[in-house]
Enzyme design. Structure first.
Site, short mmCIF file in Angstrom:
data_model
loop_
_atom_site.label_atom_id
_atom_site.label_comp_id
_atom_site.label_asym_id
_atom_site.label_seq_id
_atom_site.Cartn_x
_atom_site.Cartn_y
_atom_site.Cartn_z
N VAL A 43 7.72 0.47 -25.27
CA VAL A 43 6.33 0.16 -24.90
C VAL A 43 5.85 0.98 -23.73
O VAL A 43 4.66 1.23 -23.58
CB VAL A 43 6.09 -1.34 -24.57
CG1 VAL A 43 5.71 -2.10 -25.81
CG2 VAL A 43 7.25 -1.98 -23.88
N LYS A 44 6.77 1.43 -22.87
CA LYS A 44 6.32 2.21 -21.72
C LYS A 44 7.43 3.12 -21.24
O LYS A 44 8.58 2.73 -21.12
CB LYS A 44 5.91 1.26 -20.58
CG LYS A 44 5.10 1.93 -19.50
CD LYS A 44 4.79 0.93 -18.38
CE LYS A 44 5.13 1.54 -17.03
NZ LYS A 44 5.34 0.54 -15.99
N GLN A 45 7.05 4.36 -20.98
CA GLN A 45 8.00 5.31 -20.39
C GLN A 45 7.52 5.53 -18.97
O GLN A 45 6.57 6.25 -18.72
CB GLN A 45 7.99 6.61 -21.19
CG GLN A 45 8.65 7.79 -20.51
CD GLN A 45 10.12 7.90 -20.84
OE1 GLN A 45 10.52 7.80 -21.99
NE2 GLN A 45 10.94 8.08 -19.81
N ARG A 50 12.46 2.84 -18.73
CA ARG A 50 11.79 2.69 -20.02
C ARG A 50 11.71 1.20 -20.31
O ARG A 50 12.63 0.45 -19.98
CB ARG A 50 12.60 3.38 -21.12
CG ARG A 50 12.45 4.89 -21.15
CD ARG A 50 13.26 5.52 -22.27
NE ARG A 50 14.65 5.63 -21.90
CZ ARG A 50 15.20 6.71 -21.34
NH1 ARG A 50 14.47 7.78 -21.12
NH2 ARG A 50 16.48 6.73 -21.02
N VAL A 51 10.60 0.79 -20.90
CA VAL A 51 10.42 -0.62 -21.19
C VAL A 51 10.33 -0.79 -22.71
O VAL A 51 9.58 -0.08 -23.38
CB VAL A 51 9.14 -1.16 -20.51
CG1 VAL A 51 8.92 -2.62 -20.87
CG2 VAL A 51 9.25 -1.00 -18.99
N ASP A 181 5.82 -2.76 -4.49
CA ASP A 181 5.08 -1.87 -5.39
C ASP A 181 3.90 -2.64 -6.00
O ASP A 181 3.74 -2.67 -7.21
CB ASP A 181 6.01 -1.34 -6.49
CG ASP A 181 5.38 -0.22 -7.31
OD1 ASP A 181 4.37 0.35 -6.85
OD2 ASP A 181 5.88 0.07 -8.40
#
Lengths: 274, 175, 335
Positions: A43-45, A50-51, A181
């Protein structure tokens, strides 16, 4: 009984001839998790992880896989990756203990630096929510009164959201969790099942740590302020609402907000020679 | 009545849970497990909120076994150890393992796919009435679980008791 | 054709450069070097600049083969930087502008670095890492500003390196950073140092106070060598810089990185940034010490862009300022 022996016992070759003998198990290490993730939906880099979205033990699950960064010295890389994985799960538990929503942790593999987390269903990032609200509001600027009403409603909705964010961060800081964050991408807005309101869920605690110092909390807010204002143009007033709500909700807010002012000034006053 | 789940991370491993009530031979079963005659973990179901808890423990046990990092001597004992919020092994067995006088037992077996005979053989050793695994929630001693896992009411405002329990299990090695 | 002469002297370098439509015609420079263990003081630095500026100006014109009449505009550094050296250089720039009858232009030093980097490397719309003795910023262009996405929340990375050099008495000739870089090549043992990244910001004060406290003890006990310390310090602070640059790139969806500023000519930093870019399929742009380190041509180049977009600075507005943020400047020369 040795573990190998036990596996051999559990799965004798008689039952499953393709099964490797127990003696071959040791070198397998934890390549199993990365191998498993190859079949999962990416789903996300991100910059350091990585997710993935997948099913784990029958549940919808998010896996966050930290990968090593080749530009870093091996020792530093290993240390940072391990530390951030540990910090992330520790802070999640600390938040949840205090009643601050954060995804539940199902499993951690410290050898492949993977965290298996509850997938927050029916949610979107606060970033997307603000952006889409702002966009639909600006579309209607020159339209009818009815639309201006809608704009007003949207504005109130965003203010309410800012208030919610202020409250949850106050609670988090009162628990001495520094997120490290804070951005609007690291907060999820989760709709309740019957669409009765929504609550906030904090995610991405990789840079988090525990500290009671107002300085650290002030910097945490400073990081959010910069990310907030750079991601969402013309939201200075909205961010002020957020800070106001933070200030009203936290027991220790005055020292923190004083530090926030100091940190902001430091940026402007720095000598900048060279 | 059995609850069977394949471990996605370790496709050669499947976990089957079987719940028994009115058990009359708990002491004998426990001895059999110690001697290795029962190849399964015997768990005290009153300490379980949900069968998912067992899956989390079993998954972690298989993982640690594969990387050679188990804290206990066998996969079955590791499952019991993983259910506990602390790193104290004997405490884990006392709370989460079957005790001699127990009237209910959750039997957990990690096996290869399609091993119904193996499961039947193990189940046959229990002198008790098998009930659906989902019924475990009727047996849960919630007050005791909350106390042992130190779950304050505020935590249950942002998630379930199960989540609270599972989180502690997953993270206990770094707390 | 537009010819701009640029005067730079905001820190310990004094440089004058001439640019003609993207071509560097000349760019002579002098550096005020202090003894090991000492930093440069404003008044001494100003005295140094005053002593050599006319020689440098003569060199710049001679090397370019131009007469004052060929110059279209006189650019100088308005800030940020040290007050006394800035005033010294601005004074000379103002004087020659009036003598030659040319318009003046006050330039932001950081913008000078960015525009020079863009000119030399031909980077189109990069995420900029600006690293020097006084600045540590991750910058990206958007809506007529060079916006600061990440920066140091305390001291600059170059300042951290310089002060470390003073602690273990590394020579300031040609620069402490250069000598640390050379020594680091001989270091092998990685010593753990504090690593502080907060969102897209970094902090170096913790590392500095740690190393100030521990360095001499570690050296005298033979736990590690000075080279090991240089190596470890570089590995740590550069990893932090690469990390926040990558975070900013991910945030802005950028596929180019430009490194500018004095610390930017460090080959190890460029190498690490290059590896990060490779992994992301992004492109790295960097320049060597001629243009990374403060110089006159960079002020001329930013001045050239500003002048071409119609800007000039009136005499009464030609002051200097020690604090001048990159995002204060409206970028009138880019879309």
């Amino acid at each position: 009984m040795t573990p190998d022996h036990l596996v051999a016992l559990l799965c004798p070759p008689l039952h499953n001839p393709r099964r490797r003998r127990g003696g071959n198990m040791a070198p397998e290490k934890s390549a199993t998790v990365p191998q498993f993730l190859r079949g999962a939906e990416l789903v996300k880099q991100g910059a350091e992880a990585r997710v993935y979205r997948t099913q784990f033990l029958g549940r919808p699950t998010i896996v966050k896989e930290r990968f090593s960064k080749r530009y870093r010295h091996v020792a530093l890389d290993e240390k940072l990756t391990r530390r951030r994985t540990v910090q992330e799960v520790r802070s999640i538990l600390r938040c949840r203990r205090a009643g601050i929503p954060a995804p539940a942790v199902y499993f951690v593999d410290y050898t492949s630096h993977c965290i298996f987390l509850e997938e927050i269903l029916r949610s979107s990032t606060v970033r997307d929510h603000i952006a889409s609200t702002q966009q639909s509001a600006s579309c209607t600027v020159q339209e009818l009164d009815r639309d201006q009403d809608r704009e007003l409603v949207q504005e109130q909705e965003l203010e309410q959201l800012a208030q919610q964010v202020g409250q949850i961060l106050a609670k988090m800081h009162d628990e001495d969790v520094i997120h490290g964050d804070l951005t609007t991408s690291n907060m999820l807005l989760r709709r309740s099942p019957e669409d009765r309101g929504s609550d906030l869920v904090l995610i991405d605690f990789g840079l988090s740590y525990i500290s009671a110092l107002p300085e650290d909390k002030g910097v945490d807010l400073y990081v959010l302020e910069k990310a907030f204002l750079s991601t969402h143009p013309h939201t200075e007033a909205l961010f002020q609402k957020l800070l106001k709500s933070y200030s009203a909700s936290s027991k220790k807010s005055s020292a923190v907000l004083k530090k926030l002012d100091e940190v902001r000034l430091r940026g402007r006053k720095r000598s900048m020679v060279g | 009545m059995n609850l069977t789940q394949e471990l996605e991370l370790f496709p050669d491993h499947t976990v089957t849970q079987m719940l028994f009530k009115e058990v009359k031979n708990a002491a004998e079963l426990r001895q059999s497990a110690v001697d290795g005659r029962i190849n399964g973990a015997l768990i005290n179901p009153t300490m379980l909120v949900n069968p998912f808890q067992v899956l989390v423990a079993a998954n972690k046990a298989v993982h640690l076994q594969l990387i050679g990092k188990m804290k206990t001597r066998s996969l079955n004992s590791e499952i019991i150890f993983n259910l506990s919020p602390t790193n104290n092994i004997s405490e884990a067995f006392k709370r989460f393992g079957t005790s001699d006088g127990d009237e209910s037992v959750m039997l957990v077996v990690v096996h290869c796919k399609n091993e119904s005979q193996l499961l039947e053989d193990i189940a046959a050793q229990v002198d008790g009435r098998q009930v659906p695994v989902e019924d475990v929630s009727w047996l849960s001693d919630l007050a005791k679980i909350r106390k042992l896992f130190k779950v304050a009411p505020q935590e249950e405002t942002c998630g379930t008791l199960l989540d609270a329990v599972v989180c502690r299990m997953a993270i206990k090695d770094v707390m | 054709m537009t010819v701009v002469i640029g005067f730079e002297g905001s820190a310990n370098k004094i440089g004058i450069g001439i640019i003609r439509d993207g071509e560097v015609l000349s760019n002579p420079r002098r550096t005020y070097i202090t003894p090991p263990g000492q930093g440069f003081m404003p008044s001494d630095t100003a005295r140094h600049h005053r002593a050599v500026i006319l020689t440098v100006l003569k060199e710049a014109l001679e090397q370019a083969g131009l007469k004052p009449a060929d110059v279209d505009c006189v650019a100088y550094t308005k800030g940020p930087g040290m007050g006394a050296p800035l005033v010294t250089v601005a004074l000379v720039a103002r004087t020659v502008a009036q003598l030659w009858g040319k318009p003046l232009l006050g330039v932001n030093h950081c913008i000078g670095h960015i525009e020079m980097g863009r000119l030399i490397t031909k980077a189109n719309n990069p995420t900029v890492l600006y690293v020097s003795g006084g600045n540590t910023q991750v910058i990206a262009y958007s809506e007529r500003r060079y916006r600061i996405f990440g920066e140091t929340i305390d001291i600059a990375v170059g300042n951290c390196l310089d002060r470390f050099a003073r602690v273990i008495k590394i020579s300031n000739d040609p620069s402490p950073g250069y000598n640390i870089e050379q020594m680091a090549k001989k270091g092998s043992q990685y010593m753990e140092l504090p690593y502080t990244v907060k969102g897209m910001d970094v902090s170096f004060s913790g590392i500095l106070s740690y190393i100030e406290e521990a360095a001499n003890k570690m050296l005298s006990s033979g736990q590690c060598t000075a080279e090991d310390l240089c190596f470890s310090l570089q590995e740590t602070v550069f990893a932090m810089l690469v990390e926040i640059t990558e975070r900013a790139m991910a945030h802005c969806g950028s596929q180019e990185v430009l490194i500018v500023g004095g610390v930017g000519c460090n080959v190890r930093l460029q190498e690490m940034m290059g590896v990060m870019c490779d992994e992301r399929g992004a492109k790295l742009f960097a320049t060597d010490e001629r243009f990374c380190i403060d110089n006159g041509a960079m002020i001329a180049q930013a001045g050239w862009e500003m002048f071409r977009s119609g800007q000039v600075t009136e005499l009464e507005d030609s002051w200097i300022t020690q604090r001048y943020r990159t995002d204060e400047v409206e970028v009138t020369w880019r879309d």
